[in-house]
Design a protein around this motif. Structure first.
Motif, PDB file in Angstrom:
ATOM      1  N   LYS A 182       0.805  -1.217   0.000  1.00 12.90           N
ATOM      2  CA  LYS A 182       0.000   0.000   0.000  1.00 12.90           C
ATOM      3  C   LYS A 182       0.843   1.273   0.000  1.00 12.90           C
ATOM      4  N   ASN A 183       2.102   1.181   0.456  1.00 11.10           N
ATOM      5  CA  ASN A 183       2.867   2.398   0.720  1.00 11.10           C
ATOM      6  C   ASN A 183       4.221   2.487   0.021  1.00 11.10           C
ATOM      7  N   TYR A 184       4.472   1.645  -0.965  1.00  9.65           N
ATOM      8  CA  TYR A 184       5.805   1.616  -1.569  1.00  9.65           C
ATOM      9  C   TYR A 184       6.173   2.877  -2.345  1.00  9.65           C
ATOM     10  N   ILE A 185       5.190   3.672  -2.741  1.00 11.34           N
ATOM     11  CA  ILE A 185       5.515   4.881  -3.503  1.00 11.34           C
ATOM     12  C   ILE A 185       6.104   5.985  -2.627  1.00 11.34           C
ATOM     13  N   PHE A 186       5.982   5.856  -1.301  1.00  8.76           N
ATOM     14  CA  PHE A 186       6.499   6.896  -0.422  1.00  8.76           C
ATOM     15  C   PHE A 186       8.008   6.741  -0.271  1.00  8.76           C
ATOM     16  N   LEU A 189      13.311 -10.695  -1.965  1.00 11.97           N
ATOM     17  CA  LEU A 189      14.168  -9.647  -2.513  1.00 11.97           C
ATOM     18  C   LEU A 189      14.557  -8.719  -1.378  1.00 11.97           C
ATOM     19  N   SER A 190      15.644  -7.979  -1.562  1.00 12.02           N
ATOM     20  CA  SER A 190      15.998  -6.958  -0.591  1.00 12.02           C
ATOM     21  C   SER A 190      14.975  -5.835  -0.677  1.00 12.02           C
ATOM     22  N   PRO A 191      14.760  -5.076   0.408  1.00 16.62           N
ATOM     23  CA  PRO A 191      13.780  -3.978   0.357  1.00 16.62           C
ATOM     24  C   PRO A 191      14.045  -2.991  -0.773  1.00 16.62           C
ATOM     25  N   GLN A 192      15.307  -2.585  -0.954  1.00 15.76           N
ATOM     26  CA  GLN A 192      15.596  -1.579  -1.963  1.00 15.76           C
ATOM     27  C   GLN A 192      15.349  -2.098  -3.373  1.00 15.76           C
ATOM     28  N   ARG A 193      15.709  -3.366  -3.615  1.00 18.44           N
ATOM     29  CA  ARG A 193      15.477  -3.948  -4.944  1.00 18.44           C
ATOM     30  C   ARG A 193      13.981  -4.048  -5.233  1.00 18.44           C
ATOM     31  N   TRP A 194      13.233  -4.506  -4.239  1.00 15.83           N
ATOM     32  CA  TRP A 194      11.782  -4.630  -4.424  1.00 15.83           C
ATOM     33  C   TRP A 194      11.129  -3.275  -4.639  1.00 15.83           C
ATOM     34  N   LEU A 195      11.506  -2.280  -3.836  1.00  8.91           N
ATOM     35  CA  LEU A 195      10.936  -0.940  -3.978  1.00  8.91           C
ATOM     36  C   LEU A 195      11.203  -0.372  -5.367  1.00  8.91           C
ATOM     37  N   THR A 196      12.419  -0.538  -5.848  1.00  6.81           N
ATOM     38  CA  THR A 196      12.763  -0.030  -7.180  1.00  6.81           C
ATOM     39  C   THR A 196      11.916  -0.700  -8.252  1.00  6.81           C
ATOM     40  N   GLN A 197      11.780  -2.025  -8.184  1.00 10.20           N
ATOM     41  CA  GLN A 197      10.999  -2.742  -9.185  1.00 10.20           C
ATOM     42  C   GLN A 197       9.532  -2.325  -9.166  1.00 10.20           C
ATOM     43  N   LYS A 198       8.953  -2.238  -7.968  1.00  7.40           N
ATOM     44  CA  LYS A 198       7.547  -1.859  -7.860  1.00  7.40           C
ATOM     45  C   LYS A 198       7.305  -0.451  -8.392  1.00  7.40           C
ATOM     46  N   ARG A 199       8.197   0.454  -8.072  1.00  7.48           N
ATOM     47  CA  ARG A 199       8.034   1.836  -8.518  1.00  7.48           C
ATOM     48  C   ARG A 199       8.180   1.951 -10.022  1.00  7.48           C
ATOM     49  N   LEU A 200       9.107   1.188 -10.592  1.00  6.44           N
ATOM     50  CA  LEU A 200       9.298   1.212 -12.045  1.00  6.44           C
ATOM     51  C   LEU A 200       8.106   0.580 -12.768  1.00  6.44           C
ATOM     52  N   GLU A 201       7.557  -0.485 -12.216  1.00  4.08           N
ATOM     53  CA  GLU A 201       6.371  -1.090 -12.825  1.00  4.08           C
ATOM     54  C   GLU A 201       5.201  -0.113 -12.836  1.00  4.08           C
ATOM     55  N   LEU A 202       5.027   0.621 -11.753  1.00  2.00           N
ATOM     56  CA  LEU A 202       3.958   1.611 -11.699  1.00  2.00           C
ATOM     57  C   LEU A 202       4.217   2.734 -12.687  1.00  2.00           C
ATOM     58  N   ALA A 203       5.472   3.164 -12.786  1.00  7.05           N
ATOM     59  CA  ALA A 203       5.831   4.218 -13.739  1.00  7.05           C
ATOM     60  C   ALA A 203       5.556   3.772 -15.171  1.00  7.05           C
ATOM     61  N   ILE A 250       3.055   5.657 -17.845  1.00 12.61           N
ATOM     62  CA  ILE A 250       3.534   6.178 -19.126  1.00 12.61           C
ATOM     63  C   ILE A 250       2.855   5.491 -20.304  1.00 12.61           C
ATOM     64  N   SER A 251       2.741   4.164 -20.248  1.00 11.57           N
ATOM     65  CA  SER A 251       2.204   3.421 -21.384  1.00 11.57           C
ATOM     66  C   SER A 251       0.681   3.464 -21.463  1.00 11.57           C
ATOM     67  N   GLU A 252       0.011   3.391 -20.318  1.00 11.65           N
ATOM     68  CA  GLU A 252      -1.447   3.328 -20.323  1.00 11.65           C
ATOM     69  C   GLU A 252      -2.119   4.686 -20.140  1.00 11.65           C
ATOM     70  N   ASN A 253      -1.534   5.529 -19.304  1.00 11.94           N
ATOM     71  CA  ASN A 253      -2.119   6.854 -19.057  1.00 11.94           C
ATOM     72  C   ASN A 253      -1.480   7.943 -19.890  1.00 11.94           C
ATOM     73  N   HIS A 254      -0.437   7.560 -20.667  1.00 14.96           N
ATOM     74  CA  HIS A 254       0.238   8.472 -21.586  1.00 14.96           C
ATOM     75  C   HIS A 254       0.823   9.705 -20.889  1.00 14.96           C
ATOM     76  N   LEU A 255       1.340   9.475 -19.689  1.00 12.76           N
ATOM     77  CA  LEU A 255       2.009  10.552 -18.972  1.00 12.76           C
ATOM     78  C   LEU A 255       3.473  10.622 -19.381  1.00 12.76           C
ATOM     79  N   VAL A 298       6.141   8.222  -8.275  1.00 10.34           N
ATOM     80  CA  VAL A 298       6.351   6.810  -7.946  1.00 10.34           C
ATOM     81  C   VAL A 298       7.518   6.601  -6.995  1.00 10.34           C
ATOM     82  N   GLY A 299       8.100   7.702  -6.459  1.00 10.08           N
ATOM     83  CA  GLY A 299       9.084   7.544  -5.397  1.00 10.08           C
ATOM     84  C   GLY A 299      10.537   7.757  -5.763  1.00 10.08           C
TER      85      GLY A 299
END
Length: 269
Positions: free
Chosen positions: A179-183, A211-225, A229-234, A243-244
């Motif tokens: 719920k809070n990975y973007i922070f 996964l390590s916290p930092q690796r997981w956070l990076t992956q989750k944030r990039l997936e959201l980004a 970009i691809s679906e909302n055309h931002l 996304v953090g």
């Protein structure tokens, strides 16, 4: 650029933002009473977003993970008065005063309706920021106790918040992080908010996610980004902070490393 003016004590702060927009992640160690003087304040939490304008007041409970977006509005820079309600003083207050203790429960941001008592209180503290010497501690204590009395007068449930001195207990780590990975806050803050030491947090995290916290956070944030970009055309410049990530260049490098192409190449052609 965000600037602060204090009255020689950290309990009272006049916060100003000179830029058109200023963003920051916050987790307060103490409750805070906030009055927006000018501009707009957006408070983004995992499950809700609040917008406050000039003249609005809110109670910001401690240990609330939020993104604050401070924006100039109507030709005026963002400005607010922040009164820190320190736990030590609240303990002393509630030791001396009778109150109906309620069962503690999870609370979020508390918007406060306009009230003559609030108006009078904030009008009385504004001159303190122009003092050329320290505000006497006794006066400071009186003003903060006055703020507490006003809150208790206008909100029947506020004792439930201000008199709760418990620290965050151990909660489900996986649910909280999803719920809070973007922070974008330090791991030590994430660990405290889940009721763990940093060492235990890292151990439990790797058990939950492999996964390590930092690796997981990076992956989750990039997936959201990528989705934004691809679906909302931002555009990447409008996404990276949401996304953090702290800066665009770091975001672009990490994005290309994970997906094999630059974020700017999406939606081209």
């Amino acid at each position: 650029m965000a600037v602060k003016r204090e009255n020689k004590y950290a309990e009272m702060v006049l916060s100003c933002s000179e830029d058109h927009q200023y963003r920051a992640e916050k987790v307060l160690d103490d409750h805070a009473l906030v009055r927006v003087v000018s501009g707009e304040l957006k408070v983004i939490q995992a499950n809700k977003t609040f917008i406050f304008n000039a003249g609005d007041t809110l109670l910001f409970p401690r240990n609330q993970l939020s993104t604050l977006v401070k924006t100039a509005k109507d030709g005026r820079a963002y400005k607010s008065i922040v009164i820190r309600l320190a736990s030590a003083q609240l303990r002393e207050y509630y030791t001396k005063n009778q109150y109906d203790q309620l069962q503690a429960h999870t609370v979020g941001i508390v918007p406060l309706d306009k009230n003559v008592l609030l108006e009078s209180f904030f009008s009385s503290v504004v001159p303190y920021f122009d003092l050329d010497k320290q505000l006497p501690q006794k006066i400071l204590t009186l003003k903060i106790n006055e703020a507490v009395e006003i809150l208790r007068n206008i909100n029947k449930d506020v004792d439930n918040i201000l008199s709760d001195f418990t620290e965050p207990g151990r909660i489900n780590l996986a649910d909280f992080m999803e719920k809070n990975y973007i922070f974008n806050i330090p791991l030590v803050k994430f660990s405290a908010l889940t009721g763990r030491s940093l060492t235990t947090f890292k151990r439990d995290f790797e058990k939950a996610f492999h996964l390590s916290p930092q690796r997981w956070l990076t992956q989750k944030r990039l997936e959201l980004a990528h989705y934004y970009i691809s679906e909302n055309h931002l555009k990447p410049i409008n996404v990276y902070y949401e996304v953090g990530f702290e800066n665009l260049s770091h975001f672009s490098r990490a994005f290309k490393k994970q997906f094999g192409y630059a974020p700017t190449s999406i939606n081209q052609g």
